[in-house]
Design a protein around this motif. Structure first.
Motif, mmCIF file in Angstrom:
data_model
loop_
_atom_site.group_PDB
_atom_site.id
_atom_site.type_symbol
_atom_site.label_atom_id
_atom_site.label_comp_id
_atom_site.label_asym_id
_atom_site.label_seq_id
_atom_site.Cartn_x
_atom_site.Cartn_y
_atom_site.Cartn_z
ATOM 1 N N ASP A 262 -38.425 0.653 18.407
ATOM 2 C CA ASP A 262 -38.425 -0.376 17.369
ATOM 3 C C ASP A 262 -39.426 -0.017 16.283
ATOM 4 N N ALA A 263 -38.964 0.058 15.052
ATOM 5 C CA ALA A 263 -39.849 0.356 13.935
ATOM 6 C C ALA A 263 -40.767 -0.828 13.660
ATOM 7 N N PRO A 264 -42.026 -0.563 13.315
ATOM 8 C CA PRO A 264 -42.932 -1.682 13.009
ATOM 9 C C PRO A 264 -42.577 -2.329 11.681
ATOM 10 N N ALA A 265 -43.058 -3.522 11.511
ATOM 11 C CA ALA A 265 -42.858 -4.213 10.238
ATOM 12 C C ALA A 265 -43.702 -3.544 9.160
ATOM 13 N N PRO A 266 -43.325 -3.695 7.887
ATOM 14 C CA PRO A 266 -44.129 -3.078 6.819
ATOM 15 C C PRO A 266 -45.546 -3.655 6.803
ATOM 16 N N PRO A 267 -46.548 -2.837 6.522
ATOM 17 C CA PRO A 267 -47.916 -3.359 6.425
ATOM 18 C C PRO A 267 -48.095 -4.158 5.130
ATOM 19 N N ARG A 268 -49.243 -4.754 4.978
ATOM 20 C CA ARG A 268 -49.578 -5.488 3.765
ATOM 21 C C ARG A 268 -50.796 -4.859 3.107
ATOM 22 N N VAL A 269 -50.764 -4.806 1.795
ATOM 23 C CA VAL A 269 -51.914 -4.356 1.015
ATOM 24 C C VAL A 269 -52.582 -5.599 0.438
ATOM 25 N N THR A 270 -53.790 -5.877 0.911
ATOM 26 C CA THR A 270 -54.507 -7.075 0.445
ATOM 27 C C THR A 270 -55.566 -6.758 -0.591
ATOM 28 N N SER A 271 -55.963 -5.498 -0.701
ATOM 29 C CA SER A 271 -56.968 -5.114 -1.691
ATOM 30 C C SER A 271 -56.696 -3.686 -2.133
ATOM 31 N N PRO A 272 -56.620 -3.463 -3.469
ATOM 32 C CA PRO A 272 -56.753 -4.404 -4.594
ATOM 33 C C PRO A 272 -55.539 -5.345 -4.661
ATOM 34 N N ALA A 322 -54.742 9.280 -10.602
ATOM 35 C CA ALA A 322 -54.407 9.338 -12.018
ATOM 36 C C ALA A 322 -54.648 7.975 -12.656
ATOM 37 N N THR A 323 -55.146 7.968 -13.874
ATOM 38 C CA THR A 323 -55.388 6.710 -14.581
ATOM 39 C C THR A 323 -54.068 6.121 -15.053
ATOM 40 N N GLY A 324 -54.067 4.804 -15.198
ATOM 41 C CA GLY A 324 -52.867 4.110 -15.636
ATOM 42 C C GLY A 324 -52.459 3.052 -14.642
ATOM 43 N N THR A 325 -51.391 2.333 -14.960
ATOM 44 C CA THR A 325 -50.892 1.263 -14.104
ATOM 45 C C THR A 325 -49.775 1.812 -13.226
ATOM 46 N N VAL A 326 -49.966 1.706 -11.911
ATOM 47 C CA VAL A 326 -48.990 2.210 -10.953
ATOM 48 C C VAL A 326 -48.756 1.161 -9.880
ATOM 49 N N ALA A 327 -47.668 1.322 -9.135
ATOM 50 C CA ALA A 327 -47.359 0.436 -8.014
ATOM 51 C C ALA A 327 -48.001 0.994 -6.749
ATOM 52 N N VAL A 328 -48.776 0.167 -6.071
ATOM 53 C CA VAL A 328 -49.448 0.549 -4.830
ATOM 54 C C VAL A 328 -48.680 -0.058 -3.667
ATOM 55 N N SER A 329 -48.309 0.745 -2.710
ATOM 56 C CA SER A 329 -47.576 0.286 -1.529
ATOM 57 C C SER A 329 -48.079 1.056 -0.317
ATOM 58 N N ALA A 341 -40.648 0.306 7.031
ATOM 59 C CA ALA A 341 -40.212 0.324 5.640
ATOM 60 C C ALA A 341 -41.425 0.190 4.730
ATOM 61 N N GLU A 342 -41.220 0.442 3.464
ATOM 62 C CA GLU A 342 -42.316 0.359 2.501
ATOM 63 C C GLU A 342 -42.688 -1.098 2.251
ATOM 64 N N SER A 343 -43.997 -1.320 2.125
ATOM 65 C CA SER A 343 -44.465 -2.678 1.867
ATOM 66 C C SER A 343 -44.135 -3.086 0.441
ATOM 67 N N ALA A 344 -44.268 -4.371 0.176
ATOM 68 C CA ALA A 344 -44.040 -4.863 -1.181
ATOM 69 C C ALA A 344 -45.091 -4.264 -2.109
ATOM 70 N N PRO A 345 -44.678 -3.639 -3.202
ATOM 71 C CA PRO A 345 -45.660 -2.990 -4.079
ATOM 72 C C PRO A 345 -46.471 -4.014 -4.871
ATOM 73 N N VAL A 346 -47.713 -3.612 -5.150
ATOM 74 C CA VAL A 346 -48.582 -4.406 -6.021
ATOM 75 C C VAL A 346 -48.987 -3.515 -7.190
ATOM 76 N N SER A 347 -49.004 -4.102 -8.366
ATOM 77 C CA SER A 347 -49.318 -3.352 -9.585
ATOM 78 C C SER A 347 -50.828 -3.325 -9.782
ATOM 79 N N VAL A 348 -51.397 -2.116 -9.859
ATOM 80 C CA VAL A 348 -52.832 -1.929 -10.029
ATOM 81 C C VAL A 348 -53.051 -0.968 -11.191
ATOM 82 N N THR A 349 -54.030 -1.293 -12.028
ATOM 83 C CA THR A 349 -54.402 -0.428 -13.148
ATOM 84 C C THR A 349 -55.653 0.348 -12.766
#
Length: 799
Positions: A262-272, A322-329, A341-349
């Motif tokens: 059984d594959a684990p559930a996607p993790p969560r990114v809480t910071s940033p 790299a500098t700039g705004t990217v999606a962190v997952s 599966a990949e976690s929900a992405p969060v946008s970080v600059t």
């Protein structure tokens, strides 16, 4: 007239005779008694009385001692029972520890031994009815094991009996995962007899599963029990069979294999958090996940950091982003190897700069500070290294804080991490844990937060051949490992590096060597022109001198001898161990060099006649052996692995009278045939599976030798001096020669590129290292240019 004695005189003489006899007889009797006292005791003789002696009677003779009659011969020993082995029966297959039973002379000592053990298996005493038993323990697996019992009885010769059996023990079996938990494939592995057929079977609530695989020459084996096996526990056993066992061995002891499909559930990114701004260097990431899993954080498509999940939380620190705004997952992999599966992405600059620790507040003046207790940092454990690296360990992050009346922040130290890869004796390295230490929220201070765990332990080892230098014909050699793939994930960068190396060879070796060779040729020609007519030397015709007889040698025999000599020189291009596998390698090099010479002369001869209309001539080139020796010394000096090789012993060229253009085109055709042969062998070698049997190892060695020999010969022949092919091309077109040389050098550099790490670290090998290679090349170029400058400019000016 005769004188008549007086009567008184006659009587006087008679009395004297009787008196003398009276004295002599007792003396003789006493002498006889002293000489044979023993005879007198055994059979007494009649002793004459003194009166008889006086009458001079003869003494009775002494009777001889009777000779005792010979004794009867000893009786023959009593027959005893001969020993006999009754179990196991001859020709049977035995596994593990078994009992040897039999009969012997009652109460006799018996000793049992096996041909595969130097010490006796046991020594025991037969019972009163003659029966005996002996436990063997575990004997090595082997065919034709001779079991022998020897009977020891005093007064009798040792008697023995033998029985021949086959011994095949059960293989070992364990989980194929370092964590002991397998995915739905149910991967198992273990050790068995080399080249044996292993069958692993598993049973559990989900059903029965099995797989069959052949062990490699070192005895290692691995297989998947099935596909998508449901999660749970199965009991796994294994047997093995060989060509001589006539059946399978006993089963190995069962072990419980835990299946997690059984594959684990996607993790969560809480910071940033989403929309946050963070420094591009040293950003700390944190979140939640499944305990025991490994989380990998992605900033866009770049893997920023990894961390194990402990108590449901994880944290890691990234390097330079790299500098700039990217999606962190993030994704996570559980101990069995299932990936979420990949976690929900969060946008970080990410902005330029690095993370700086928060300074601790100072207490107001006059106030009393109370040391805060640092938060206990959990030990960081290094995550799995690339290629299933083992778990590393990290030191605990600790924090200490001081607070004033309003409370100040605590600080925590970084938890270090380290890992060890699964590759033999290859350490991995774990990234350090992030700093712990949070803000003390009370006058006593609550210290720092948990120190982040250690990061991934990278397995930096190179791929190893499954074969091992085990001292048998199946051992591995330096030519057994498959060469760098022609095309792969790193093919682009490899070809760019190879082209750069080829340009360096052109600039530092080939071009300076051409300049120096041309300058020395001009100088030698000038000296011959200035020498004029010689007054000394040969002034008589050659026919006046005797000539040594010429010995005709079959050209084929000469070529075969030269081929073996070239193969021996190729063997010396690297270390040689005292193992039978190196005799196999010698045979592989001989076959590879035979193919190389055949193709290098047959292909240009046929294509030259059909495409260019040029006839060619083939000749044995003994100076090629000197070139092979120089190449071998260079390979040993710079520790190039597998080796630099030059396996040609036959030379081919156009017939006399061919134009410069025709010679150049034929030379290019010769070089092209070597490149095509090497490229075909290279492509074939890279698609072969890893060598696991002596036959596959031999084939890999033949192909690798053809690749190295073809590209090495092309790189040498393209040099523009002497009678080499490159000289003909150089004389016709500098541009054509430059293109041909660049291609040949690039191919050779690309195939030898895996040797670059050994060249970069001189202490890691017996060679001189990349630094010394560069120094030697620059020195050669400087000397060549100096000679060329002197001959072309300085010497003529001085004259």
């Amino acid at each position: 007239m005769p004188v008549v004695p007086a009567p008184g005189a006659s009587r006087f003489r008679l009395l004297m005779v009787v008196a003398a006899l009276g004295l002599l007889v007792p003396l003789g009797a006493s002498a006889l008694q002293g000489a044979a006292p023993a005879a007198a005791e055994e059979q007494p003789t009649a002793t004459a009385a003194p009166a008889a002696l006086a009458t001079a009677e003869p003494i009775a003779p002494v009777a001889p001692t009777p000779t005792p009659s010979p004794s009867d011969p000893p009786a023959a020993p009593t027959p005893i029972v001969a020993p006999q082995i009754t179990s196991p029966a001859a020709g049977t297959l035995q596994s593990g520890s078994f009992v040897i039973a039999g009969t012997a002379e009652p109460n006799s000592r018996v000793q049992v031994s096996a041909s595969t053990r130097s010490d006796p298996l046991c020594a025991t005493t037969a019972s009163s009815d003659g029966a005996f038993t002996c436990s063997t323990g575990t004997l090595p697996s082997a065919p034709g094991v001779v079991l022998r019992v020897v009977q020891l009885v005093d007064g009798h010769d040792n008697a023995s009996d033998t029985v021949t059996v086959d011994v095949l023990n059960a293989p070992t079996v364990a989980s194929g995962s370092a964590s002991g938990i397998s995915t739905g494939y149910g991967t198992v592995r273990g050790t068995a007899l080399a080249a044996a057929t292993v069958t692993a079977s598993a049973s559990g609530a989900a059903g029965i599963f099995s797989c069959t695989v052949a062990a490699d020459v070192s005895g290692a084996w691995a297989c998947n029990l099935g596909d998508r096996i449901p999660s749970g526990t199965v009991q796994v056993r294994a047997t093995q069979s060989t060509s001589w066992s006539r059946g399978p061995s006993a089963q190995s002891p069962a072990f419980a294999l835990q299946i997690d499909s059984d594959a684990p559930a996607p993790p969560r990114v809480t910071s940033p958090t989403a929309g946050a701004s963070a420094p591009a260097s040293g950003t700390a990431f944190a979140g939640t996940g499944e305990s025991g899993s490994l989380v990998t954080v992605f900033a866009g498509s770049f893997a920023a950091c990894t961390a194990p999940v402990q108590n449901g939380v994880w944290g890691c620190e990234a390097g330079e982003l790299a500098t700039g705004t990217v999606a962190v997952s993030a994704i996570q992999q559980d101990p069995a190897g299932n990936v979420s599966a990949e976690s929900a992405p969060v946008s970080v600059t990410f902005r330029a700069g690095s993370a700086t620790p928060t300074p601790s507040a100072t207490a107001p003046g006059g106030s009393t500070t109370t040391p805060g207790t640092g938060g206990g940092g959990a030990p960081g454990s290094g995550a799995s290294g690339a290629g299933s690296g083992a778990t590393g360990s990290g030191s605990a992050g600790t924090g200490t804080g001081t607070t004033g009346s309003d409370g100040s922040s605590g600080s925590g130290s970084t938890g270090g991490g380290s890992g060890l890869g699964d590759a033999p004796q290859t350490p991995g390295s774990g990234t350090s844990g992030a700093s712990g230490g949070g803000t003390g929220g009370s006058p006593s201070g609550d210290g720092g937060t948990t120190g982040a765990p250690g990061g991934t332990g990278e397995d930096t080892s190179a791929p190893l051949s499954p074969l091992a230098a085990d001292g048998t014909w199946a051992g591995a050699t330096r030519f057994t490992t498959t060469l760098q793939p022609v095309f792969g994930t790193a093919a682009g960068s490899n070809w760019l590096i190879a082209a750069a190396i080829a340009l360096g060879v052109l600039a530092l070796i080939a071009a300076p060597a051409r300049l120096m060779a041309g300058a020395l040729s001009v100088a030698a020609h000038n000296r011959r022109g200035r020498r004029g007519t010689l007054l000394t030397g040969r002034n008589r015709p050659r026919d006046e001198f005797e000539r040594a007889p010429q010995v005709s040698v079959n050209p084929r025999v000469l070529a075969a001898i030269a081929l073996v000599a070239s193969a021996l020189i190729g063997m010396l291009s690297g270390p040689i161990e005292s193992q039978p596998a190196y005799l196999r390698l010698l045979g592989a090099i001989c076959i590879a060099f035979a193919v190389l010479n055949a193709v290098s002369v047959a292909l240009p001869r046929v294509l030259g006649l059909r495409m260019l209309g040029l006839r060619s001539r083939i000749a044995f080139a003994p100076h090629y052996l000197a070139i092979a020796a120089v190449v071998m010394l260079a390979s040993r000096a710079f520790a190039i692995e597998p080796a630099l090789l030059f396996g040609l012993v036959l030379a081919i060229g156009p017939a006399d009278g061919t134009s410069v253009r025709g010679r150049a085109r034929f030379a290019l055709l010769h070089l092209l045939s070597l490149v095509v042969l090497g490229g075909a062998a290279w492509a074939a070698a890279t698609v072969l599976p890893a060598a696991t049997t002596p036959a596959s190892a031999f084939l890999t060695e033949v192909l690798n030798t053809i690749v190295l020999g073809s590209f090495g010969a092309a790189a040498v022949l393209v040099l523009p001096f002497g009678a080499l092919a490159g000289r003909a091309v150089f004389a016709w077109s500098r541009t054509a020669w430059l293109a041909a040389a660049l291609g040949c050098f690039t191919l050779l550099a690309a195939v030898l590129l895996p040797a670059a790490p050994s060249l970069a670290v001189p202490a890691a090998s017996s060679g001189l290292g990349a630094t010394w290679v560069l120094i030697v090349a620059v020195g050669f170029a400087a000397v060549s240019l100096s000679v060329w400058t002197w001959v072309r400019f300085i010497a003529p000016a001085l004259r």
